[in-house]
Design a protein around this motif. Structure first.
Motif: not given
Length: 216
Positions: A9-15, A127-135
């Motif tokens: 899961r993307p960090w912004h959609r964690t529980r 920080r990251d998403t399901s597709t890899g590292p983010a900004v």
């Protein structure tokens, strides 16, 4: 977006993800609380004044800038040069994050100060998403004394100098320390950090503290 089985899961959609709650934008001050993944709700607004000196520098501090929306954010030491979008609060008083489909986009809280304004401005990114590292994959590696440049719609640039980088456990995030009002233009750049669990998400928040040292 439909979830795929066993996808990280993307960090912004964690529980129970929690970031920012704001109470007031009064002239040039804004106070917010932040959560990233905790089980509790956003903290009550912090009203205590705080001013923490940054590293020594030559000359007087620059005058604060008038309001003008941000357009891009650069952290040269990390190779970050990203466009900025305004983000607000959703109906649950949580900070909206940049769209997951644009992981290199930075979100700037439009209810707070714009670049160079007095008060504590807030920028967030994945920080990251399901597709890899983010900004902000390498945000925790930025060093004190390095620069953060925020360009504005009026053509000016607010240059901040990093004071410190801290990692806080999500269960005990110190809202007052991070977001207490200040008497000068400051910036907080944040993303998630620590360990990742599929059940609870990231354990921590990475917070960069910076203050305005130049304008252009």
């Amino acid at each position: 977006m439909a979830r795929r089985r066993r996808r990280r899961r993307p960090w912004h959609r964690t529980r129970a993800y929690r970031l920012v709650r704001t109470a007031l934008l009064a002239v040039v001050l804004v106070t917010v609380g932040v959560r990233c993944g905790g089980d509790d709700g956003p903290a009550d607004p912090v009203r205590a004044s705080r001013e923490e000196p940054g590293p020594a520098r030559e000359g007087p501090p620059p005058d604060p800038l008038p309001r003008s929306r941000p357009t891009s954010l650069r952290i040269p030491s990390l190779g970050v040069d990203a466009p900025v979008t305004g983000v607000g609060l959703d109906r649950d008083r949580q900070l909206e994050t940049p769209p997951i489909g644009t992981p290199k986009l930075v979100g700037w809280y439009r209810g707070g100060p714009t670049p160079g304004e007095s008060g504590t401005a807030v920028a967030v990114g994945h920080r990251d998403t399901s597709t890899g590292p983010a900004v902000f994959a390498a945000l925790a590696q930025v060093k004190p004394g390095k620069l953060i440049e925020a360009k504005r719609a009026d053509g000016r640039t607010a240059v901040y100098t990093v004071d410190q980088v801290k990692v806080y456990d999500k269960a005990g995030f110190p809202d007052e320390e991070v977001y207490g009002p200040t008497g000068r233009p400051e910036l907080r750049v944040l993303t998630c950090g620590g360990l990742f669990s599929r059940r609870t998400g990231y354990t921590s928040n990475v917070v960069v503290f910076a203050h305005l040292t130049a304008t252009g």
